[in-house]
Design a protein around this motif. Structure first.
Motif, PDB file in Angstrom:
ATOM      1  N   THR A   1      -2.171   0.720  -4.779  1.00 33.96           N
ATOM      2  CA  THR A   1      -2.868  -0.157  -5.717  1.00 33.96           C
ATOM      3  C   THR A   1      -3.192   0.598  -7.001  1.00 33.96           C
ATOM      4  O   THR A   1      -3.816   1.667  -6.968  1.00 33.96           O
ATOM      5  CB  THR A   1      -4.167  -0.691  -5.087  1.00 33.96           C
ATOM      6  OG1 THR A   1      -3.830  -1.524  -3.969  1.00 33.96           O
ATOM      7  CG2 THR A   1      -4.972  -1.490  -6.094  1.00 33.96           C
TER       8      THR A   1
ATOM      9  N   GLY B   1       4.546  -4.932   2.402  1.00 32.59           N
ATOM     10  CA  GLY B   1       5.362  -5.823   1.587  1.00 32.59           C
ATOM     11  C   GLY B   1       6.095  -5.102   0.475  1.00 32.59           C
ATOM     12  O   GLY B   1       6.052  -3.863   0.373  1.00 32.59           O
TER      13      GLY B   1
ATOM     14  N   VAL C   1      -2.388  -3.957  -3.370  1.00 30.78           N
ATOM     15  CA  VAL C   1      -1.892  -4.017  -2.003  1.00 30.78           C
ATOM     16  C   VAL C   1      -3.079  -4.147  -1.065  1.00 30.78           C
ATOM     17  O   VAL C   1      -3.947  -3.269  -1.013  1.00 30.78           O
ATOM     18  CB  VAL C   1      -1.070  -2.766  -1.651  1.00 30.78           C
ATOM     19  CG1 VAL C   1      -0.475  -2.912  -0.251  1.00 30.78           C
ATOM     20  CG2 VAL C   1       0.035  -2.532  -2.680  1.00 30.78           C
ATOM     21  N   SER C   2      -3.120  -5.258  -0.354  1.00 30.03           N
ATOM     22  CA  SER C   2      -4.223  -5.501   0.561  1.00 30.03           C
ATOM     23  C   SER C   2      -3.889  -4.983   1.957  1.00 30.03           C
ATOM     24  O   SER C   2      -2.736  -4.988   2.379  1.00 30.03           O
ATOM     25  CB  SER C   2      -4.547  -6.991   0.626  1.00 30.03           C
ATOM     26  OG  SER C   2      -3.448  -7.703   1.147  1.00 30.03           O
ATOM     27  N   SER C   3      -4.922  -4.571   2.660  1.00 37.15           N
ATOM     28  CA  SER C   3      -4.708  -4.014   4.011  1.00 37.15           C
ATOM     29  C   SER C   3      -4.788  -5.094   5.070  1.00 37.15           C
ATOM     30  O   SER C   3      -5.133  -6.222   4.825  1.00 37.15           O
ATOM     31  CB  SER C   3      -5.761  -2.945   4.292  1.00 37.15           C
ATOM     32  OG  SER C   3      -7.053  -3.473   4.145  1.00 37.15           O
TER      33      SER C   3
ATOM     34  N   VAL D   1       0.028  -8.174  -2.924  1.00 35.88           N
ATOM     35  CA  VAL D   1       0.930  -8.180  -1.776  1.00 35.88           C
ATOM     36  C   VAL D   1       0.224  -7.518  -0.598  1.00 35.88           C
ATOM     37  O   VAL D   1      -0.654  -6.672  -0.785  1.00 35.88           O
ATOM     38  CB  VAL D   1       2.245  -7.436  -2.117  1.00 35.88           C
ATOM     39  CG1 VAL D   1       2.003  -5.972  -2.398  1.00 35.88           C
ATOM     40  CG2 VAL D   1       3.299  -7.634  -1.042  1.00 35.88           C
ATOM     41  N   GLN D   2       0.585  -7.918   0.598  1.00 32.57           N
ATOM     42  CA  GLN D   2       0.013  -7.307   1.785  1.00 32.57           C
ATOM     43  C   GLN D   2       0.685  -5.965   2.073  1.00 32.57           C
ATOM     44  O   GLN D   2       1.840  -5.740   1.681  1.00 32.57           O
ATOM     45  CB  GLN D   2       0.173  -8.230   2.987  1.00 32.57           C
ATOM     46  CG  GLN D   2      -0.731  -9.448   2.956  1.00 32.57           C
ATOM     47  CD  GLN D   2      -0.697 -10.222   4.257  1.00 32.57           C
ATOM     48  OE1 GLN D   2       0.296 -10.215   4.964  1.00 32.57           O
ATOM     49  NE2 GLN D   2      -1.792 -10.898   4.566  1.00 32.57           N
ATOM     50  N   ALA D   3      -0.027  -5.109   2.752  1.00 34.56           N
ATOM     51  CA  ALA D   3       0.536  -3.819   3.153  1.00 34.56           C
ATOM     52  C   ALA D   3       1.843  -4.044   3.921  1.00 34.56           C
ATOM     53  O   ALA D   3       1.931  -4.951   4.761  1.00 34.56           O
ATOM     54  CB  ALA D   3      -0.461  -3.061   4.011  1.00 34.56           C
TER      55      ALA D   3
ATOM     56  N   LYS E   1       1.607   0.363   0.410  1.00 35.82           N
ATOM     57  CA  LYS E   1       0.382   0.764   1.093  1.00 35.82           C
ATOM     58  C   LYS E   1      -0.815   0.428   0.188  1.00 35.82           C
ATOM     59  O   LYS E   1      -0.671   0.374  -1.037  1.00 35.82           O
ATOM     60  CB  LYS E   1       0.398   2.271   1.354  1.00 35.82           C
ATOM     61  CG  LYS E   1       1.607   2.767   2.131  1.00 35.82           C
ATOM     62  CD  LYS E   1       1.595   4.279   2.230  1.00 35.82           C
ATOM     63  CE  LYS E   1       2.816   4.808   2.974  1.00 35.82           C
ATOM     64  NZ  LYS E   1       2.815   6.288   3.066  1.00 35.82           N
ATOM     65  N   PRO E   2      -1.991   0.259   0.770  1.00 37.98           N
ATOM     66  CA  PRO E   2      -3.172   0.006  -0.065  1.00 37.98           C
ATOM     67  C   PRO E   2      -3.384   1.080  -1.127  1.00 37.98           C
ATOM     68  O   PRO E   2      -3.850   0.769  -2.236  1.00 37.98           O
ATOM     69  CB  PRO E   2      -4.309  -0.012   0.953  1.00 37.98           C
ATOM     70  CG  PRO E   2      -3.668  -0.486   2.217  1.00 37.98           C
ATOM     71  CD  PRO E   2      -2.291   0.129   2.206  1.00 37.98           C
TER      72      PRO E   2
END
Length: 114
Positions: free
Chosen positions: A90, A16, A112-114, A12-14, A86-87
């Motif tokens: 992860t 999310g 979690v990707s930034s 998921v993106q940051a 947040k990243p």
């Protein structure tokens, strides 16, 4: 035997959200304290949140206001709603059941990707 099966992890993106579930079998679910822990690469496993058999809840400081733990005794399932990810969130997330002894699930990866 005790089985704790986690699901709901993923990428998921940051900012999310994800909802983790842990379905339990082989235990008297309602008398167990249920918790979520996480372990990032190179780090020790750490407590994220715990909900007692009586419904008392405790969160790690780093997730307060972002994550919500809940349980459904009828479904023998504990949930972790994770918002504003947040990243640094992860990690592999593990379900824990505790009544005199600890039982663990196999873990579910959250990235979690930034």
């Amino acid at each position: 035997q005790v089985q704790l099966v986690e699901s709901g992890g993923g990428l998921v993106q940051a900012g999310g959200s994800l909802r983790l579930s842990c379905a339990a079998s082989g235990i008297i679910f309602m008398i167990n304290d249920m918790g979520w822990y996480r372990q990032a690469p190179g780090k020790q496993r750490e407590l994220v949140a715990v909900i007692s058999s009586g419904g008392s809840i405790r969160y790690a400081d780093f997730v307060k206001g972002r994550f919500t733990i809940s349980r459904d005794n009828a479904k023998k399932t504990v949930y972790l709603q994770m918002n504003s990810l947040k990243p640094e969130d992860t990690a592999v997330y593990y379900c824990n059941a505790r009544y005199r002894v600890d039982s663990w699930g196999q873990g579910t990866q959250v990235t979690v990707s930034s």
